[in-house]
Write a protein that holds these residues in place. Sequence first.
Motif, PDB file in Angstrom:
ATOM      1  N   GLU A  63       0.821  -1.208   0.000  1.00  0.00           N
ATOM      2  CA  GLU A  63       0.000   0.000   0.000  1.00  0.00           C
ATOM      3  C   GLU A  63       0.857   1.261   0.000  1.00  0.00           C
ATOM      4  O   GLU A  63       0.495   2.263  -0.626  1.00  0.00           O
ATOM      5  N   SER A  64       1.990   1.219   0.696  1.00  0.00           N
ATOM      6  CA  SER A  64       2.838   2.412   0.730  1.00  0.00           C
ATOM      7  C   SER A  64       3.476   2.681  -0.629  1.00  0.00           C
ATOM      8  O   SER A  64       3.628   3.838  -1.032  1.00  0.00           O
ATOM      9  N   LEU A  65       3.816   1.620  -1.365  1.00  0.00           N
ATOM     10  CA  LEU A  65       4.353   1.802  -2.715  1.00  0.00           C
ATOM     11  C   LEU A  65       3.332   2.491  -3.606  1.00  0.00           C
ATOM     12  O   LEU A  65       3.643   3.463  -4.307  1.00  0.00           O
ATOM     13  N   ARG A  66       2.099   2.000  -3.568  1.00  0.00           N
ATOM     14  CA  ARG A  66       1.054   2.572  -4.408  1.00  0.00           C
ATOM     15  C   ARG A  66       0.768   4.023  -4.031  1.00  0.00           C
ATOM     16  O   ARG A  66       0.558   4.877  -4.894  1.00  0.00           O
ATOM     17  N   ARG A  67       0.766   4.301  -2.740  1.00  0.00           N
ATOM     18  CA  ARG A  67       0.485   5.672  -2.320  1.00  0.00           C
ATOM     19  C   ARG A  67       1.553   6.636  -2.807  1.00  0.00           C
ATOM     20  O   ARG A  67       1.241   7.733  -3.299  1.00  0.00           O
ATOM     21  N   GLU A  68       2.831   6.255  -2.715  1.00  0.00           N
ATOM     22  CA  GLU A  68       3.901   7.175  -3.095  1.00  0.00           C
ATOM     23  C   GLU A  68       3.829   7.530  -4.576  1.00  0.00           C
ATOM     24  O   GLU A  68       3.984   8.696  -4.954  1.00  0.00           O
ATOM     25  N   MET A  69       3.602   6.542  -5.429  1.00  0.00           N
ATOM     26  CA  MET A  69       3.549   6.867  -6.859  1.00  0.00           C
ATOM     27  C   MET A  69       2.302   7.685  -7.196  1.00  0.00           C
ATOM     28  O   MET A  69       2.338   8.567  -8.060  1.00  0.00           O
ATOM     29  N   MET A  70       1.190   7.423  -6.491  1.00  0.00           N
ATOM     30  CA  MET A  70      -0.015   8.203  -6.735  1.00  0.00           C
ATOM     31  C   MET A  70       0.160   9.653  -6.302  1.00  0.00           C
ATOM     32  O   MET A  70      -0.265  10.579  -6.993  1.00  0.00           O
ATOM     33  N   VAL A  71       0.796   9.874  -5.155  1.00  0.00           N
ATOM     34  CA  VAL A  71       1.029  11.237  -4.674  1.00  0.00           C
ATOM     35  C   VAL A  71       1.893  12.008  -5.667  1.00  0.00           C
ATOM     36  O   VAL A  71       1.625  13.175  -5.975  1.00  0.00           O
ATOM     37  N   MET A  72       2.932  11.369  -6.190  1.00  0.00           N
ATOM     38  CA  MET A  72       3.822  12.058  -7.125  1.00  0.00           C
ATOM     39  C   MET A  72       3.152  12.358  -8.459  1.00  0.00           C
ATOM     40  O   MET A  72       3.457  13.356  -9.119  1.00  0.00           O
ATOM     41  N   ALA A  73       2.225  11.512  -8.876  1.00  0.00           N
ATOM     42  CA  ALA A  73       1.645  11.641 -10.209  1.00  0.00           C
ATOM     43  C   ALA A  73       0.344  12.423 -10.244  1.00  0.00           C
ATOM     44  O   ALA A  73      -0.051  12.917 -11.302  1.00  0.00           O
ATOM     45  N   ALA A  74      -0.348  12.553  -9.123  1.00  0.00           N
ATOM     46  CA  ALA A  74      -1.724  13.033  -9.130  1.00  0.00           C
ATOM     47  C   ALA A  74      -1.885  14.438  -9.700  1.00  0.00           C
ATOM     48  O   ALA A  74      -2.927  14.760 -10.271  1.00  0.00           O
TER      49      ALA A  74
END
Length: 373
Positions: free
Chosen positions: A150-161
């Motif tokens: 979940e932390s991996l998915r959150r980090e890439m989403m935060v950077m891309a959003a």
Amino acid sequence: MHIQRTPLVSTSIGTHREFVSFHFGTPGAGQKVYMQASLHADETPAMLTAWRLKHRLIELENAGRIQGEVILVPVANPIGLSQHVLGQFLGRFELNSGHNFNRSFPLPQAGALMERIGTQWTQDADTNTRLLRRAVCEMLSEVKPKNEFESLRREMMVMAADADLIIDLHCSLEATMHLYTSPASWPAVEPLARYLGASGVLLAADSGGQSFDEVHTQLWNEVRALLGDTAPLAAPNVALTVEHRGQRDVTYEFAEQDAEGILDYLTHRGVIAGEARALPPLNHPATPLAGSEQFIAPVSGVLVHRAAVGAHLKAGDPVFDIVDPITDEVTTLTTKNDGIFYMRRAIRFVIAGAPLGRVTGAIPFRTGVLIGA
């Protein structure tokens, strides 16, 4: 260039992984571009292309040619890179949960975003776009991941959003260069398809898988529908997946070619200063993902490929033979579509029900979930 190392939630005592991103240009000075490679960790051609992109972006930044911000993640899945079972590399599914690394990406609900922004909506589309992106990033940052996945998915989403352009670099099993994007993004993506020499472009507003690139444009559409005529919203984030041929197509030549194609595209968009290379012809028109023909083995046996990847096929052309070495029966599968044979599985013996490959098609006929597991 700035390197950011974001630690992921530790799965167990004595383990630690991090999400490493390379940042170029100046935030807020122009368009923001987010690119990542090998979210499916065993799709290594994308990683090599990203490695080449990193070095070229360093050169371009040193020359003062980056206008805006570019974030590059050459290794988007350090979890999957560590997954080896009996000598086999398993980078598509997270072994603890069984989840596909590129499915069911969570984004804040459109209704919750509307509530957070509240009365701040204006009659200016660009202002509303900034409000929406900021709210998405805030809500994602507030998520408390329970585990490493979940932390991996959150980090890439935060950077891309809040990026204007999101490019997710993948590859297939055995394939020609092709792209996946939404109908809304296609006009902006079309020059990239030309620069990359894509043989196929598959369009879907909702493929049913909630893949990384797709959820961004889906959210935009949902918010726009809720806003109705009350407030304008600018065009959605441009998001797409690039399939860098097949898993075994790992060469310096391909990496160089693909990296330069992406840089040509960023120059064309004005992210990189300079004159863009003249647009090459489009190899094949974009087609609906719902029109692609999916081949499934009706019987078991030795699989013989009758068509080359990338071939232009006509309806009735043979694509596969399945040979039963006991009964001598040969089952031939032909295509119903006129289109490009854009991908196939890397298997040579099949069981009944096994997926085999796909051919593009101009007429949509499939519904429901349009992509595989």
